[in-house]
Design a protein around this motif. Structure first.
Motif, PDB file in Angstrom:
ATOM      1  N   ASN A 214       0.818  -1.217   0.000  1.00 17.37           N
ATOM      2  CA  ASN A 214       0.000   0.000   0.000  1.00 17.37           C
ATOM      3  C   ASN A 214       0.855   1.273   0.000  1.00 17.37           C
ATOM      4  N   PRO A 215       1.874   1.368   0.850  1.00 13.77           N
ATOM      5  CA  PRO A 215       2.729   2.569   0.774  1.00 13.77           C
ATOM      6  C   PRO A 215       3.428   2.711  -0.572  1.00 13.77           C
ATOM      7  N   LEU A 216       3.847   1.605  -1.163  1.00 11.39           N
ATOM      8  CA  LEU A 216       4.505   1.681  -2.472  1.00 11.39           C
ATOM      9  C   LEU A 216       3.562   2.266  -3.510  1.00 11.39           C
ATOM     10  N   THR A 217       2.312   1.810  -3.483  1.00 13.70           N
ATOM     11  CA  THR A 217       1.324   2.316  -4.438  1.00 13.70           C
ATOM     12  C   THR A 217       1.091   3.812  -4.223  1.00 13.70           C
ATOM     13  N   THR A 218       1.038   4.226  -2.954  1.00  8.93           N
ATOM     14  CA  THR A 218       0.829   5.638  -2.649  1.00  8.93           C
ATOM     15  C   THR A 218       1.990   6.496  -3.153  1.00  8.93           C
ATOM     16  N   VAL A 219       3.198   6.050  -2.869  1.00  5.63           N
ATOM     17  CA  VAL A 219       4.387   6.790  -3.306  1.00  5.63           C
ATOM     18  C   VAL A 219       4.431   6.893  -4.824  1.00  5.63           C
ATOM     19  N   ARG A 220       4.143   5.770  -5.498  1.00  5.48           N
ATOM     20  CA  ARG A 220       4.182   5.788  -6.965  1.00  5.48           C
ATOM     21  C   ARG A 220       3.154   6.776  -7.525  1.00  5.48           C
ATOM     22  N   GLY A 221       1.961   6.778  -6.914  1.00  5.69           N
ATOM     23  CA  GLY A 221       0.921   7.683  -7.390  1.00  5.69           C
ATOM     24  C   GLY A 221       1.296   9.146  -7.224  1.00  5.69           C
ATOM     25  N   TYR A 222       1.889   9.492  -6.075  1.00 11.34           N
ATOM     26  CA  TYR A 222       2.287  10.878  -5.850  1.00 11.34           C
ATOM     27  C   TYR A 222       3.436  11.287  -6.763  1.00 11.34           C
ATOM     28  N   LEU A 223       4.357  10.377  -7.057  1.00 11.78           N
ATOM     29  CA  LEU A 223       5.438  10.699  -7.987  1.00 11.78           C
ATOM     30  C   LEU A 223       4.887  11.030  -9.369  1.00 11.78           C
ATOM     31  N   GLN A 224       3.919  10.240  -9.809  1.00 12.27           N
ATOM     32  CA  GLN A 224       3.294  10.511 -11.106  1.00 12.27           C
ATOM     33  C   GLN A 224       2.583  11.873 -11.076  1.00 12.27           C
ATOM     34  N   PHE A 225       1.941  12.174  -9.956  1.00 17.29           N
ATOM     35  CA  PHE A 225       1.190  13.437  -9.839  1.00 17.29           C
ATOM     36  C   PHE A 225       2.116  14.661  -9.824  1.00 17.29           C
ATOM     37  N   LEU A 226       3.271  14.507  -9.173  1.00 12.63           N
ATOM     38  CA  LEU A 226       4.176  15.650  -8.995  1.00 12.63           C
ATOM     39  C   LEU A 226       5.058  15.921 -10.211  1.00 12.63           C
ATOM     40  N   ILE A 243      10.368   5.109 -10.262  1.00 13.50           N
ATOM     41  CA  ILE A 243       9.179   4.310 -10.582  1.00 13.50           C
ATOM     42  C   ILE A 243       9.539   2.876 -10.972  1.00 13.50           C
ATOM     43  N   PRO A 244      10.580   2.626 -11.812  1.00  6.68           N
ATOM     44  CA  PRO A 244      10.962   1.230 -12.096  1.00  6.68           C
ATOM     45  C   PRO A 244      11.335   0.448 -10.839  1.00  6.68           C
ATOM     46  N   GLU A 245      12.015   1.112  -9.882  1.00  5.49           N
ATOM     47  CA  GLU A 245      12.387   0.403  -8.657  1.00  5.49           C
ATOM     48  C   GLU A 245      11.164   0.096  -7.803  1.00  5.49           C
ATOM     49  N   LEU A 246      10.210   1.024  -7.772  1.00  6.64           N
ATOM     50  CA  LEU A 246       8.964   0.751  -7.057  1.00  6.64           C
ATOM     51  C   LEU A 246       8.203  -0.405  -7.709  1.00  6.64           C
TER      52      LEU A 246
END
Length: 420
Positions: A214-226, A243-246
């Motif tokens: 769940n935290p990985l998904t959250t981090v990935r989503g915010y990176l895409q947003f920012l 993102i590839p590492e996530l």
């Protein structure tokens, strides 16, 4: 009315006398007591234990009709024990433990299918050989021979050599007390050990799924947003590294969850040679062209008459894992991979072999362990997942390796013979 000449009548009487003598001789040769009652003739034949000739009695008046046969067979004394073993052999093939009968000299007289398959031998070929030829151990480590030497059974002895498990032996004796047979039953605990390992892995996986995914998904989503508000240099770092590492971390979690709780298998009857030659062959041949690997097939024609129940997609995943492992271990410019099939003791044996550098003896016992890997970027889950898939197909997967290459041995049960 039929007229018989004297010579014809004499010949017929001779034939009837011979038939009667034949029946008498047959009853004399029976090694066990027998009682036969024929109410229509009002007669009873009875042969007692230890007597050669039977006795015949007239019956008193009875309202019963028909015939009645009673046999009193003592398996220890009335039948050769070899006949009993012949009768028991197909029944003991259903037992999922090793069952071996030996005589007082350690010579094998019966070996069930599970023992033969696990030892990698043809069941018929070991009959008449010494038990050391089956288990491939020194005599002093063979519990069955120890039982013969002690002249007594052994109860629930733990075996700690390469055959990890529990063994029991029992004696069948001759009338003079000498050993007729020693029956050994070995229960392997390797599967139980692997099951416990996977149970632990399952509990860890459940925690990983909730605490990390769940935290990985959250981090990935915010990176895409920012990304839209960041300079190109940072965006490039996000797209090419973060993102590839996530995604890689998420993929590891997915693989680990598949080991602990594999996806449902969709079984269908397949002709294994056709599957290897066409579907698997087409996939690996294209991969082989990319990596300079030559693929060879050696398929047992007898298997065209049999079906195997399997999930094609999952089997393809297994062989693709093996192929990619072989390619990643390649040290020469070219590599040869051979895939063979063989019908053996009512199972399909598939060998996947390469001529790579081999697996070091120090690590070969751990290659199926989850997270064990010698690669810098490896997750150590490919082989563990592959063996789990084979086990879900009610099969086994083993490995042998040397400096000349590595072979994976996969065994799958046959479900039925094809009608010709």
């Amino acid at each position: 009315m039929i007229d018989f000449s004297y010579e014809q009548l004499k010949q017929r009487i001779t034939e009837l006398e011979q038939e009667l003598q034949l029946y008498k001789n047959f009853v004399k040769e029976l090694p066990f007591p027998v009682e036969f009652t024929d109410h229509s003739l009002g007669m009873k034949l009875k042969k007692k234990r230890g007597k050669i000739a039977p006795t015949i009695h007239s019956l008193s008046t009875s309202r019963e009709t028909g015939t009645y046969l009673q046999l009193d067979i003592n398996l220890d004394s009335d039948l050769p024990f070899e006949k009993i073993e012949t009768f028991l052999a197909p029944i003991l093939d259903f037992v999922p433990h090793h069952i071996v009968f030996v005589d007082g000299n350690g010579i094998i007289t019966l070996c069930n299918l599970q023992a033969a398959n696990d030892m990698g031998v043809n069941r018929d070929s070991v009959i008449g050989k010494h038990i050391r030829d089956l288990v491939k151990l020194p005599d002093e480590l063979i519990v069955t021979l120890k039982s013969i030497e002690m002249n007594e059974p052994i109860y629930n002895q733990e075996v700690l050599d390469r055959y990890y498990g529990i063994i029991n032996t029992r004696m069948i004796r001759n009338e003079d007390g000498s050993i007729k047979r020693v029956i050994s039953m070995f229960q392997s605990l390797n599967l139980m050990k692997e099951t416990e390992k996977l149970a632990v892995a399952g509990r860890i996986a459940a925690g990983i799924a909730h605490e990390i995914r769940n935290p990985l998904t959250t981090v990935r989503g915010y990176l895409q947003f920012l990304k839209s508000d960041l300079p190109d240099r940072i965006v490039s770092l996000i797209d090419q590294l973060l993102i590839p590492e996530l995604d890689r971390a998420n993929s590891i979690i997915t693989d680990f969850l598949n080991i602990a709780k594999p996806a449902d298998i969709k079984m269908e009857k397949i002709q294994i040679n056709q599957f290897i030659q066409e579907e698997l062959g087409m996939l690996l041949q294209s991969e082989g062209l990319l990596h300079n690997v030559e693929i060879r097939f050696n398929l047992d024609e007898r298997l065209t008459d049999y079906d195997v129940e399997a999930d094609k997609n999952q089997l393809l995943q297994v062989f693709l894992n093996l192929f990619r492992n072989a390619v990643e271990a390649k040290v020469k410019k070219t590599m040869n991979v051979s895939i063979s099939s063989k019908l053996h003791n009512n199972i399909v044996q598939i060998q996947f072999c390469d001529d790579g550098p081999g697996i070091p003896p120090t690590i070969i016992d751990h290659i199926f362990d989850p997270f064990f890997s010698t690669k810098e970027t490896g997750t150590g889950l490919g082989l563990s997942l592959s063996r789990k898939i084979i086990e879900l197909h009610k099969g086994t997967m083993k490995v042998q390796s040397s400096e000349c290459g590595t072979c994976f041995f996969i065994e799958l049960p046959i479900v039925k013979a094809r009608l010709s």
